[in-house]
Design a protein around this motif. Sequence first.
Motif, PDB file in Angstrom:
ATOM      1  N   VAL A  11       0.848  -1.186   0.000  1.00 41.71           N
ATOM      2  CA  VAL A  11       0.000   0.000   0.000  1.00 41.71           C
ATOM      3  C   VAL A  11       0.886   1.239   0.000  1.00 41.71           C
ATOM      4  O   VAL A  11       1.791   1.364   0.833  1.00 41.71           O
ATOM      5  N   THR A  13       0.703   5.467  -0.064  1.00 41.42           N
ATOM      6  CA  THR A  13      -0.125   6.668   0.085  1.00 41.42           C
ATOM      7  C   THR A  13       0.619   7.853  -0.521  1.00 41.42           C
ATOM      8  O   THR A  13       1.754   8.138  -0.150  1.00 41.42           O
ATOM      9  N   ASP A  15       0.653  11.911  -1.234  1.00 43.33           N
ATOM     10  CA  ASP A  15       0.135  13.250  -1.018  1.00 43.33           C
ATOM     11  C   ASP A  15       0.097  13.990  -2.352  1.00 43.33           C
ATOM     12  O   ASP A  15       0.742  13.573  -3.315  1.00 43.33           O
TER      13      ASP A  15
END
Length: 405
Positions: A11, A13, A15
């Motif tokens: 996973v 993430t 920004d």
Amino acid sequence: MLDPIIALRRVVTLDPHETVRVDFVLGVTETREAALALVEKYHNPRMADRALDLAWTHSQVTLRHLNATEAEAQLYARLAGPLIYANPARRASPGVLLANRRGQSGLWSYGISGDAPIVLLRISDAAKIELVQQLIQAHSYWRMKGLAVDLVILTDDVSVYRQALHEQVISLVASGIEAQMLDKPGGIFVRRLEQVANEDRVLLQAVARLVLGDDLGTLAEQLERPGNPEPLIPALSPTRSPFRDLQPAAPLARRELIFHNGLGGFTPDGREYVITLQPGQVTPAPWVNVLANPFFGTVVSESGGAYTWVENCHEFRLTPWNNDPVSDTSGEAFYLRDEQTGQFWSPTPLPAHGTTPYVIRHGFGYSVFEHTEHGIASELTVYVALDAPVKFAALKLRNLSGRPR
């Protein structure tokens, strides 16, 4: 997925405007300890960069050794595809393949073993000798990458001095990087066309995985050139509107079955398993019949899906087969078509399911498919010869419509 798999997930993430780099590394070792050591080594992104830099350096050394450009190397790599996996578009025309009557032993008198993929070039114009230079370069590139290929060059000199072109090609090979591979296994073979019998010319074209000629353009153009397509079936122009069945299909005759499960059951004598499929009905999984003799066989499912093999059902498949426990994709198919209306369907539930029921009978050594559609009753019987590598599909048609069809 229909089959079990191992799935890896990471996973990430992100920004807004952020960039993340993911390196995916595959490897194999003999021991767990060695595998963990490689994981530790290449866990550092700098090692991945170094591996890419070394690969680039190696490619540049290879190109300089061959005196080739990056574009030429990419072209040779693309040409390697049909050498490893035969592509009909790159081979001789179907007519040439059918005309061949000789086997691998016919190559031996020319010093060619036939064990390696063959590239065949026919050249008759000395002005296009660059094509020979490119293929010699390509041969060296393939050999450096571990791909053994026999390059066969047929010279067809139409000039008064018949040996001029042949000697020019021989000199080109002998003075280049592939000089040591002349007339060697996995090497280069230069032969005069007039010294090759017609049946051997057909043989060379039939066995070659790449058939090239100096009259077909540059090497890149020949790679881009579409192959020799099979003659297309002429388009059908219906002369009548589709028939409407004035009478509904007769109901299926009642069959006495034992162990019936709603879709099929055994005949009382146990010699056949009878399956009845209404429109839209399918079995929960392919229900198949294996028809085989000791060295040849076929698998036939209730949908008509089939594949055929010789000697070994896994290694020597004659028609396609998919390892799929749920869907039933067939490598063999039959269609029926009314030549006046264009209406078509299959005598088996697949691939073109009709609008009326199908009855499938799996017996010992045979399978039968019964169906009636648009006033045509069909019975397809599939079986294998007892003592020969032959599969029979006997299709019987009966006209029940009361009009010529």
